[in-house]
Design a protein around this motif. Structure first.
Motif, PDB file in Angstrom:
ATOM      1  N   ALA A  36       0.834  -1.211   0.000  1.00  0.00           N
ATOM      2  CA  ALA A  36       0.000   0.000   0.000  1.00  0.00           C
ATOM      3  C   ALA A  36       0.867   1.258   0.000  1.00  0.00           C
ATOM      4  O   ALA A  36       0.583   2.226  -0.720  1.00  0.00           O
ATOM      5  N   GLU A  37       1.927   1.239   0.806  1.00  0.00           N
ATOM      6  CA  GLU A  37       2.833   2.400   0.850  1.00  0.00           C
ATOM      7  C   GLU A  37       3.495   2.612  -0.507  1.00  0.00           C
ATOM      8  O   GLU A  37       3.625   3.743  -0.989  1.00  0.00           O
ATOM      9  N   ALA A  38       3.924   1.503  -1.135  1.00  0.00           N
ATOM     10  CA  ALA A  38       4.560   1.611  -2.453  1.00  0.00           C
ATOM     11  C   ALA A  38       3.581   2.159  -3.490  1.00  0.00           C
ATOM     12  O   ALA A  38       3.938   2.992  -4.331  1.00  0.00           O
ATOM     13  N   ILE A  39       2.331   1.727  -3.417  1.00  0.00           N
ATOM     14  CA  ILE A  39       1.327   2.208  -4.373  1.00  0.00           C
ATOM     15  C   ILE A  39       1.086   3.695  -4.175  1.00  0.00           C
ATOM     16  O   ILE A  39       0.993   4.467  -5.141  1.00  0.00           O
ATOM     17  N   CYS A  40       0.979   4.125  -2.919  1.00  0.00           N
ATOM     18  CA  CYS A  40       0.722   5.549  -2.648  1.00  0.00           C
ATOM     19  C   CYS A  40       1.858   6.432  -3.147  1.00  0.00           C
ATOM     20  O   CYS A  40       1.628   7.547  -3.640  1.00  0.00           O
ATOM     21  N   SER A  41       3.091   5.965  -3.001  1.00  0.00           N
ATOM     22  CA  SER A  41       4.228   6.772  -3.466  1.00  0.00           C
ATOM     23  C   SER A  41       4.394   6.691  -4.982  1.00  0.00           C
ATOM     24  O   SER A  41       4.895   7.641  -5.595  1.00  0.00           O
ATOM     25  N   MET A  42       3.974   5.591  -5.580  1.00  0.00           N
ATOM     26  CA  MET A  42       4.158   5.404  -7.019  1.00  0.00           C
ATOM     27  C   MET A  42       3.109   6.173  -7.825  1.00  0.00           C
ATOM     28  O   MET A  42       3.427   6.804  -8.826  1.00  0.00           O
ATOM     29  N   VAL A 102     -11.001  -6.018   0.357  1.00  0.00           N
ATOM     30  CA  VAL A 102     -11.641  -4.763   0.755  1.00  0.00           C
ATOM     31  C   VAL A 102     -10.793  -4.038   1.795  1.00  0.00           C
ATOM     32  O   VAL A 102     -10.682  -2.809   1.791  1.00  0.00           O
ATOM     33  N   SER A 103     -10.156  -4.791   2.682  1.00  0.00           N
ATOM     34  CA  SER A 103      -9.322  -4.164   3.721  1.00  0.00           C
ATOM     35  C   SER A 103      -8.127  -3.443   3.107  1.00  0.00           C
ATOM     36  O   SER A 103      -7.724  -2.372   3.584  1.00  0.00           O
ATOM     37  N   PHE A 104      -7.572  -4.012   2.036  1.00  0.00           N
ATOM     38  CA  PHE A 104      -6.438  -3.357   1.381  1.00  0.00           C
ATOM     39  C   PHE A 104      -6.884  -2.032   0.751  1.00  0.00           C
ATOM     40  O   PHE A 104      -6.178  -1.021   0.838  1.00  0.00           O
ATOM     41  N   ILE A 105      -8.050  -2.040   0.144  1.00  0.00           N
ATOM     42  CA  ILE A 105      -8.554  -0.799  -0.467  1.00  0.00           C
ATOM     43  C   ILE A 105      -8.797   0.250   0.604  1.00  0.00           C
ATOM     44  O   ILE A 105      -8.509   1.444   0.422  1.00  0.00           O
ATOM     45  N   ARG A 106      -9.318  -0.164   1.758  1.00  0.00           N
ATOM     46  CA  ARG A 106      -9.538   0.789   2.848  1.00  0.00           C
ATOM     47  C   ARG A 106      -8.209   1.337   3.361  1.00  0.00           C
ATOM     48  O   ARG A 106      -8.102   2.522   3.719  1.00  0.00           O
ATOM     49  N   THR A 107      -7.186   0.485   3.401  1.00  0.00           N
ATOM     50  CA  THR A 107      -5.858   0.956   3.809  1.00  0.00           C
ATOM     51  C   THR A 107      -5.349   2.030   2.850  1.00  0.00           C
ATOM     52  O   THR A 107      -4.806   3.064   3.276  1.00  0.00           O
ATOM     53  N   ILE A 108      -5.533   1.800   1.565  1.00  0.00           N
ATOM     54  CA  ILE A 108      -5.126   2.792   0.566  1.00  0.00           C
ATOM     55  C   ILE A 108      -5.881   4.105   0.775  1.00  0.00           C
ATOM     56  O   ILE A 108      -5.300   5.206   0.747  1.00  0.00           O
ATOM     57  N   GLN A 109      -7.181   3.999   1.035  1.00  0.00           N
ATOM     58  CA  GLN A 109      -7.981   5.217   1.243  1.00  0.00           C
ATOM     59  C   GLN A 109      -7.512   5.986   2.474  1.00  0.00           C
ATOM     60  O   GLN A 109      -7.478   7.218   2.472  1.00  0.00           O
ATOM     61  N   LEU A 110      -7.160   5.262   3.545  1.00  0.00           N
ATOM     62  CA  LEU A 110      -6.682   5.934   4.753  1.00  0.00           C
ATOM     63  C   LEU A 110      -5.361   6.648   4.507  1.00  0.00           C
ATOM     64  O   LEU A 110      -5.130   7.760   4.994  1.00  0.00           O
ATOM     65  N   ARG A 111      -4.494   6.011   3.752  1.00  0.00           N
ATOM     66  CA  ARG A 111      -3.191   6.622   3.482  1.00  0.00           C
ATOM     67  C   ARG A 111      -3.307   7.834   2.544  1.00  0.00           C
ATOM     68  O   ARG A 111      -2.467   8.731   2.586  1.00  0.00           O
ATOM     69  N   LEU A 112      -4.326   7.836   1.718  1.00  0.00           N
ATOM     70  CA  LEU A 112      -4.468   8.920   0.745  1.00  0.00           C
ATOM     71  C   LEU A 112      -5.485   9.967   1.167  1.00  0.00           C
ATOM     72  O   LEU A 112      -5.813  10.863   0.381  1.00  0.00           O
TER      73      LEU A 112
END
Length: 1825
Positions: free
Chosen positions: A1734-1740, A1768-1778
């Protein structure tokens, strides 16, 4: 393959569950025929024994493979049954946040109870023109399909939207209408589409209300027909309404509201126009407070009221009618507050002067007493008499409520009628699309007449739906030539017959209503007697005699008979209606005209809802008897007729179905209740569609798709060139039962479950291949690991052995080193003893030698001083003698020179009186000027040398001063030390004396003193060591502080650089935004201009007959007229006459532009005259001052002053003459009584122009003369002074030798003294100037020192501040310093500019003067000298004509020039055969010639015609890329030529000397450059639109659908909605198609000679379009979001980048526009599991918005079973980070965005005089000059 064979171990099945409806389980062992129990393992971890039904022995439903879950179309599932459908909908809704799903021809829409960003105009544009299966399911896709079929099949369409209350029917219908309004547009300027959309807020306000299930529930059904013309543009609409719920007006359940309009009125009660309604809070009215929930969260009723009024105004409902509507609605509210008091059980009364009733009567305009009477009484009519009977309180209340409902229903009908009138079109309707928003199947605890009518309507719609599905299925089979077997499907005709046939339920109800004493009970008994036990669909409840049960297609429904008759009759007291009809309020009787005139009356049920038919715009007239008969129709009969009319309309159209599902009853967003969903799926017919599809061959594949998907199951020998035969051969081997599939013409049809079986075979094959790959890889990895371990062991052994060897060598080295140390120590001791002895000897020798040397020095010093005394005495004697001799010589020289000077003075006086002398002086003036210039240059050089010397001396002086100052300080210190030492010596001598006396006493204390000294020494050493340590620490601290300062300075520098970069970027963004805004405005202006031209042409075409007396105009009239249209855009003050040639006898009006020009010129002349007068005054003052100074030489200056005075008088006379001419000019302009005087060609006009020309010429001449006089005065003044001073000094020594007489020597001496004084004064002045400069430099040094000290103080202060404040203070200081420096530099720049301008003027004057002198010298040559020269015959060769780079044409040939060069020019021939930009060069050369002639009319006309002609060409051939590119290139070249030859220095840097000669001389065309720049922007935007239209069809197919890397992505089943094939067939666009098109664009632009920077901008725009369209389609297509598709996209992008490299366009910024697409492709391919991912996706993904990232993750769909879905939990993690990222909430990129274009200046190296005009252009009438 048999179905039972699929129930093997690990197979997954669905079993019923009371809570979740269906639950998933897994088989623990294979099923064998005959087994009664299945061993299952549930997902929650429990084991279960599932018993099969012993009668049916039906096995549980099999579960689809995970790869098929989440499909866009439910018919794509291999197993089609209820649990599969429910699970697929749940996965899409909960996991993927997708609310739309196809189910065959039905669109299933689940209400998300949340606002989603999927309905914007960008989404509409994305779906427009797309095939239905190509995009993800959407209401827009259904609307586009309907619109496309209407245009293609020439058949009317219908969109049927149904569902429960709160399922989202109204919103879906609204979005469908918005789609039609946006895509089609209107056929007129009346904005019909806006009116169609404006009907929504009106109908929602009067027909929608809050219920427990929905905050905006439609309480009526409606069918809107949107009409289209032959070009399929909206021309109008018509609305039909059904079953208005009237009972809601008078009653609302708990937590519900009345219709929105009542609450909107109450919220707006404080408005001034609503004060007469006397409204208040909604809780004060009985009809609005019963639900106890007057406010909807998030809704502002006051704002909604404003929207409603705005919509009414848009639909043409005037303000008076609007206020009338609000009066009636307010009256209904006040009527509800009317109360009754009982007098007895059978009568009641209203309190006197009852306020609510009086307000009601005032608003309605009726009599209070009459209305009060009939509210408490009723009239009974018999055959003979009429009775007035009082009624009870309950009856009166019911009658009041019935009246309120009736008024509201009539008002509702009236509003619908007016809406239809507003939407009615006078243009004939060609076709229509109907949108039906109607209630779905309803069942409650208590079901009454309303639910009966609703379910009856749904039965009819379900029957129509079943027949349509059955028909489509049959057509598909017939089309593919598959044997058609009759499919059994549910036919609900028996249920419809039970309701509407003869003696059906509705027939018996109408019959009972006609009976005088008919009741609900008697009607129920008739139903039992007629249908019970005779119709299987009719039942009687066990415990009730007042109810009945009907078996509907969806479920059994029990209806309560109570109230059926009353609601069917819809009783309202006639007397109350008559009172309202007699109202003074004109609008109220208008509502009740339908009772008398309407053929199809729309009076509704008193219980609730009103069936409405289409209300005609003009009510038709009929016979009274017929009207009375029709008026007696019951509500049920009316509803049945309306329903039959609706069914006829739907059967005549092609239907499209939208089924809205309500996911839960609590309005929770994205919460799925399986029980409620299944209930609605069964009720809306979705499962019936599934059942019909599953009964035949539900899975259908094209041969190519089947081959691509299951190629892995084939061997190489099975693959044939014929795909169809290959598929047949493979299927015969894979599926032995031939009944499980059928081969059609283009498709293979499979039974249910066969695709799952094939997927299982495919997955097994791939799994086996993966195992083999894993086995090989793992063996290779272990082998590599073993080799690494062996290599490591050998390395360890090698290092251990080396360590042991090194230890032994170290021991040997230590032994040897000890021996060497002993040797050197012994040597050191011996050497030390020797050095002590040697040092003592040297000291003795040095003292002795010093004593001898000092004695010798004293002797030599005395001798030297004696010699110096002798030298100075002898020198003084010699100088005294020399001075006496020189004094005598100088006196003799002065006397002689005085005598010679007197003689010379006499001669000069004589010559000064003669004119010849004056001429000689002038003849030598040039030489003197040049000598003076040379002297000035030499003085400047000397001045520079002196300045350099002064600077060097000052530097040396400063260094020496510093050095001396340091030496002085050092000497002072040494002096102080010496004084201290002297004092110490004296004190020590005294102490020594005392010590000698006390020597004996101190000897005893010697030992103790020595001990104390030792202790003191030790303490001192310790103190020294401590101080050293402290010193070391202080040094470290100092270094740390220095390091900190350096770091802070570095940080400050970096911070400032970052801020500077950020500010630069922000300024660039602002500049681009401003440029984009300007270009968008320009685009809008061009669009409006085109629209204006079109309207103008239409008006021209409409005028068929010319007016009498009309004369044919000149051929130039149109061009002149267009010229005026264009010239208004350039400048208001530069207007030209409409016609340049008029008969002289006609009166011409005053040309105001010419008048303003002349007035402006007069003002300029007056100002210049004033400047000249001031200059003359200054000159006169200077002359007077010089005259006062030179009184000693009046005779020399007399002639010059006389000449200057004559000149001044002459200039004054000329100025008077100018004044007179200006006055005459004013008089001529002020004569307004005769306007023809100022007309062109008139005598006065010619006089004015001649005077103006002569004035301007005379003024220029006088200016030059003044400047010449000024220069001559200065030169004469400078020439006289050196003559008397500097010239004689050069012959000083020669004259001294010649002078012998004493008087002459004396005179010469006096002259020499004066000369010396003059030289001394000049030297003093230069010295003062040097001192001033030195002082200024010292001041600068001092200011720099102060600045340095201030900087150090600021740095010290900053170091004391905290880091944040320190950075801020430093930045503030730096900003202040830079601001001051900028201001200083600006001042210096201004001064330099002034100096430069002044020097330029002087240079021009000098150049002109030199030219005049040369001419004068030529004139002074006598004719005799010329004649005396011998003349010899010479051969004169003919020179070639030197062309000036101009083209000459006649004024009347202008139209021919424009026609041949622009209008009829073929770009292809010019681009290939001739030089690029040739038309631009030709046009500019013509402009140059007009400029050379100083003909502003010709310049203006040519430029205007050129611009208008280019616009005409682009309007005519604007869709041809070559034409647009050609004229964009030529427009830019024309613009660059105007800049290059404008004469401005900024544009002349790259010109040759010859090109600079070709610059424009008379006109400044800067304003036309701006117009041409705007034209170039418009052409660029048109070019972008053209290439966008060409590229648009290629992008999706080439970038997404086409498999560039074959075999990477497998094709999945697509269901009924087939999408475009990804296999490259003939005619399908591929990536190569896009690249070929890009090559074509690039080659055309290069051939046309387009600027490289402009080509880069076009390429950047093309790549942006490619990236935006591809990404938008990716975000709207679930089937494209997979790992393999990401690989395809990245490969395609790499090919585009390779194209950029080949064309050297990598620096164009085009690659950056593809960054969002690249990141989306990377997002599809990266790992998506852990937090690190998730961190890599947010930075990429920094180029993607949060909404786009989440959308891609939601849409991610595995193509193979080896891929995993995103949790679904991974998508929520992405939303929280972004969540902290601030980006646009918009989902799609703006594919229509156009980057702002710039046109960098690009000068041409082509010489204009070398351009040849080819004959093919047909320009023989122009000539090169």
């Amino acid at each position: 393959m048999a179905a039972s064979e699929l129930y093997t171990k690990f197979a997954r099945v669905w079993i019923p569950d009371p809570e979740e409806v269906w639950k998933s389980a897994e088989l623990l062992k294979d099923y064998k025929p005959g087994d009664k129990v299945l061993l299952l393992h549930l997902e929650e971890g429990k084991d279960l024994e599932y018993r099969l039904d012993p009668k049916t022995k039906e096995l549980p439903h099999l579960r689809n493979p995970d790869i098929l879950v989440g499909e866009n179309d439910l018919t794509a599932l291999s197993y089609l049954h209820e649990p599969a459908v429910l699970h697929n909908l749940r996965v899409r809704f909960i996991d993927s946040k997708l609310i739309y799903t196809y189910c065959g021809i039905v669109l299933v829409a689940i209400n998300p109870y949340e606002q989603l960003p999927i309905y914007g105009e960008d989404i509409i544009n994305a779906y427009s023109g797309q095939n239905m299966g190509d995009m993800d399911p959407h209401i827009f896709a259904v609307a586009e399909e309907a619109y496309k079929q209407m245009a293609r099949d020439e058949r009317n369409q219908s969109i049927i939207v149904s569902g429960e209350s709160g399922a989202g029917k109204t919103v879906s219908a609204k979005y469908a209408m918005r789609y039609f309004a946006t895509v089609s547009g209107s056929a007129s300027e009346a904005n019909v589409e806006e009116k169609v959309l404006a009907s929504n807020p009106i109908m929602e306000s009067i027909g929608n209300a809050k219920t427990t299930r929905n905050d905006n529930s439609s309480r009526f059904g409606k069918y809107i027909e949107i009409g289209f013309d032959k070009r399929y543009r909206i021309i109008g609409a018509n609305m039909r309404t059904y079953l208005l719920e009237k009972s809601r007006v008078v009653f609302q359940a708990e937590e519900e509201r009345n219709y929105h309009i009542f609450y909107q009125l109450c919220a707006s009660a404080k408005l001034p126009e609503f004060k007469m309604l006397r409204l208040g809070n909604a809780n004060t009215f009985h009809y609005t407070k019963q639900g106890g929930s007057p406010v909807i969260e998030g809704v502002d009723d006051a704002k909604e009221m404003a929207h409603t009024r705005q919509a009414c105004t848009l639909l043409g409902i005037s303000e008076s009618y609007q206020m009338g509507i609000f009066r009636i609605l307010a009256g209904i509210l006040h009527l509800g507050n009317v109360g009754f008091t009982s007098r007895d059980s059978d009568s009641c009364t209203i309190p006197p002067k009852h306020e609510p009733l009086s307000i009601f009567c005032d608003l309605m305009g009726v009599d209070y007493e009459e209305m009060c009477h009939w509210l408490c009484h009723r009239k009974l009519a018999t055959a003979t008499e009429t009775y007035i009977k009082p009624i009870s309180k309950l009856q009166a209340t019911n009658a009041r409520d019935a009246l309120a409902k009736h008024i509201y229903a009539k008002l509702f009908n009236w509003i619908v009628d007016h809406v239809n009138r507003a939407l009615h079109s006078a243009v004939k309707q060609h076709s229509f699309i109907g949108v039906l928003d109607i209630y779905g199947f309803e069942t409650f605890e208590i079901n009454s007449f309303e639910q009966f009518c609703i379910n009856y309507a749904n039965e009819k719609l379900q029957q129509q739906f079943n027949m349509h599905v059955f028909k489509l299925e049959q057509e598909e089979y017939m089309k593919e030539q598959i044997p058609w077997t009759l499919i059994d499907f549910y036919d609900n005709q028996p249920c419809i017959n039970l309701i509407e046939s003869k003696l059906g339920i509705l027939d018996l109800l109408d019959e009972e209503c006609k009976m005088p004493k008919g009741t609900d009970d008697t009607w129920a008994q008739k139903l039992y007697n007629t249908h019970l036990n005779k119709c299987a669909l009719f039942e009687k409840p066990r415990l009730s005699n007042k109810a009945f049960i009907i078996q509907h297609f969806a479920d059994k429904v029990e209806y309560q008979c109570e109230g059926f008759l009353e609601k069917n009759k819809d009783t309202v007291f006639e007397e109350q209606i008559k009172v309202l009809k007699s109202s003074k309020f004109k609008m109220l009787p208008e509502l009740f005209q339908d009772d008398e005139k309407a053929i199809s009356p729309t009076s509704a049920i008193s219980s609730g809802r009103t069936p409405l038919t289409r209300t005609p715009a003009k009510p038709t007239k009929g016979r009274p008897a017929q009207m009375a008969k029709e008026h007696k129709k019951t509500v049920g009969h009316q509803f049945r007729n309306s329903l039959h009319l609706l069914m006829e309309t739907l059967n005549a159209t092609t239907p499209h179905y939208v089924r809205c599902i309500k996911p839960n009853d609590f309005k929770f967003p994205f919460t799925f209740d399986e029980k409620r969903a299944v209930q609605q799926l069964r009720a809306c017919g979705v499962l019936e569609t599934i059942r019909i599809s599953a009964a035949g061959f539900p899975s259908r594949w094209t041969y190519q798709e089947f081959f691509s998907r299951y190629r892995v199951l084939m061997k190489q020998k099975d693959v044939l060139s014929d795909r169809k035969q290959t598929c047949k051969n493979v299927l015969e081997k894979l599926i032995l039962d031939k009944d499980k599939y059928q081969f059609g013409k283009t498709k293979i049809f499979f039974r249910a479950g066969q695709v799952a079986y094939l997927e299982k075979l495919r997955a097994d094959k791939l799994r086996a291949a993966c195992i083999r790959i894993q086995k090989t890889i793992r063996g290779w990895l272990l082998r590599k690991k073993y080799l690494r371990m062996r290599k490591a062991a050998i390395a360890v052994q090698r290092y251990v052995r080396g360590y042991q060897a090194r230890c032994y060598a170290k021991f040997l080295r230590r032994t040897k080193a000890a021996t060497i140390i002993q040797k050197y120590w012994r040597m050191y001791v011996a050497h030390r003893k020797y050095k002590i002895k040697r040092a003592a000897t040297i000291v003795l020798q040095s003292y002795l030698r010093g004593y001898l040397a000092r004695n010798r020095y004293r002797k030599i010093f005395r001798e030297h001083k004696a010699v110096i005394i002798q030298k100075w005495v002898r020198g003084w004697l010699a100088r005294t003698y020399y001075k006496r001799s020189m004094h005598a010589i100088i006196y003799l020289q002065c006397c002689f020179r005085r005598m010679m000077a007197k003689r010379e003075l006499k001669k000069l006086k004589i010559e000064a009186r003669s004119v010849e002398r004056y001429k000689k002086l002038h003849i030598g003036m040039e030489n003197k000027i040049m000598q003076l210039q040379r002297k000035v240059d030499e003085q400047n050089k000397d001045y520079k040398c002196l300045m350099e010397k002064l600077t060097n001396l000052e530097g040396i002086y400063n260094s020496e001063t510093e050095k001396l100052r340091s030496d002085l300080e050092r000497l002072q210190l040494s002096e102080e030390e010496a004084k201290i030492a002297t004092g110490r010596v004296l004190s020590l001598q005294e102490e020594i004396a005392k010590l000698r006396k006390d020597l004996e006493q101190t000897q005893s204390e010697k030992k103790s003193i020595e001990e104390r000294a030792d202790r003191y020494k030790q303490e001192t050493e310790q103190l020294v060591s401590v101080l050293k340590e402290e010193n070391t620490l202080l040094k470290q601290e100092k270094e740390a502080l220095n390091h900190l300062i350096v770091e802070q300075a570095k940080e400050m520098t970096e911070t400032m650089e970052k801020k500077l970069v950020e500010e630069t970027k922000q300024l660039e963004l602002d500049l681009n935004d401003e440029r984009l805004r300007y270009q968008n405005l320009l685009n809008e202006f061009s669009r409006l201009e085109e629209r204006y031209d079109d309207l103008k042409e239409e008006m021209t075409l409409m005028v068929n007959v010319p007016k009498p007396g009309h004369k044919r105009t000149d051929s130039t009239h149109s061009s002149n007229e267009s010229e005026y249209t264009f010239s208004s855009e350039i400048a208001e003050t530069e207007d030209i006459p409409l016609r340049t040639e008029e008969p002289s006898e006609k009166k011409v009006p005053l040309d105001m532009s010419l008048f303003l020009k002349l007035q402006k010129r007069v003002t300029e002349l007056e100002q210049e005259k004033q400047v000249m007068q001031d200059e003359l005054d200054r000159k006169e003052e200077q002359v007077l001052r010089s005259k006062a100074k030179e009184e000693e030489r009046p005779q020399i200056r007399g002639a010059e002053l006389e000449y200057e005075s004559l000149k001044r008088q002459e200039l004054e006379s000329e100025n008077k003459k100018l004044k007179n001419e200006l006055n005459e000019l004013r008089k001529a302009l002020s004569e307004k009584s005769a306007p023809e005087v100022t007309a062109p060609g008139a005598p006065a006009y010619r006089v004015l122009m001649e005077q103006l020309t002569s004035v301007s010429e005379e003024l220029d001449v006088r200016k030059e003369e003044v400047l010449i006089l000024r220069s001559q005065l200065v030169s004469q003044k400078e020439a006289i002074q050196p003559k008397n001073t500097m010239t004689d000094s050069t012959i000083l020594l020669e004259d001294v030798q010649k002078m012998k007489d004493k008087s002459e020597i004396a005179q010469a001496y006096i002259g020499l003294k004066e000369t010396n004084r003059l030289l001394e004064s000049q030297l003093q002045s230069q010295k003062r100037s040097h001192e001033n400069e030195a002082e200024a430099l010292r001041g600068e040094i001092q200011s720099l020192k102060e600045e340095n000290n201030r900087q150090q103080q600021l740095l010290a202060q900053n170091l004391q501040l905290p880091p944040e404040a320190r950075i801020e203070a430093s930045l503030q200081h730096e900003i202040t310093r830079l601001t001051n420096e900028n201001l200083d530099l600006m001042e210096q720049l201004e001064k330099q500019d002034k100096t430069v301008r002044k020097l330029k003027k002087q240079l021009k004057v000098f150049a002109k003067k030199i030219g005049e002198l040369e001419v004068g010298q030529m004139e002074n040559i006598s004719p005799g000298q010329i004649i005396d020269e011998p003349i010899r015959p010479v051969n004169i060769p003919r020179k070639e004509k030197d062309f000036q780079g101009m083209l000459e044409y006649k004024k009347e040939d202008e139209q021919k020039l424009v026609k041949n060069l622009i209008l009829e020019l073929k770009p292809r021939g010019v681009a290939v055969n001739l030089i690029p930009g040739l038309p631009a060069y030709i046009l500019f050369m013509c402009v140059r010639h007009a400029d050379y002639l100083n003909d502003d009319q010709k310049v203006r006309s040519l430029l205007t015609s050129t611009i208008n002609s280019i616009k005409k060409v682009l309007k005519k051939r604007g869709d041809d890329f070559e034409t647009v590119s050609f004229w964009l290139s030529n427009t830019c070249r024309f613009l660059h030529c105007l800049k290059q030859y404008s004469g401005e220095e900024g544009f002349m840097k790259h010109n040759t000397a010859r090109q600079n000669e070709h610059c424009l001389t008379n006109f400044d065309l800067a304003e036309y450059r701006q117009v041409l720049s705007d034209l170039a922007i418009q052409i660029y935007q048109q070019l972008v639109r053209v290439l966008e239209n060409i590229l648009q069809p290629m992008i999706v197919s080439g970038m997404l659908e086409h498999e560039t890397i074959q075999g990477v992505s497998g094709v999945k089943p697509t269901g009924l909605r087939k999408r475009t094939s990804s296999i490259a067939d003939e005619g399908t666009y591929t990536l190569d198609s896009i690249l070929r098109q890009l090559n074509s664009f690039h080659s055309v632009m290069c051939q046309h000679g387009m600027d490289p920077e402009l080509i880069k901008q076009v390429v950047k725009q093309m790549f942006y379009i490619v990236g935006a369209v591809t990404l938008n389609n990716l975000l709207l297509r679930k089937d494209m979001c997979s790992w393999s598709k990401g690989m395809q996209i990245r490969y395609n992008v790499s090919q585009l980048e390779e194209w950029l490299r080949d064309k050297n366009l990598m620096n164009s910024g085009a690659k950056e526009t593809l960054e969002p697409l690249i990141q989306a492709a990377q997002l599809l391919q990266v790992k998506k599991k852990t937090d690190d991912d998730a961190e890599a996706i947010c930075s990429m993904c920094n180029a993607l918005t949060t909404a786009q990232i989440v959308k891609v993750l939601n849409l991610y769909t595995p193509v193979n079973e080896f891929e995993e879905r995103v949790s679904v939990s991974f998508i929520r993690t992405i939303q929280l980070r972004l969540r902290d990222r601030k980006d646009s909430p918009q989902l799609l990129m703006d594919a229509k965005h156009i980057f702002p274009v710039t046109f960098p200046f690009n000068p041409s190296s082509l010489a204009l005089e070398t351009i040849q005009i080819p004959a093919s252009l047909g320009l023989g009438f122009i000539a090169r000059v």
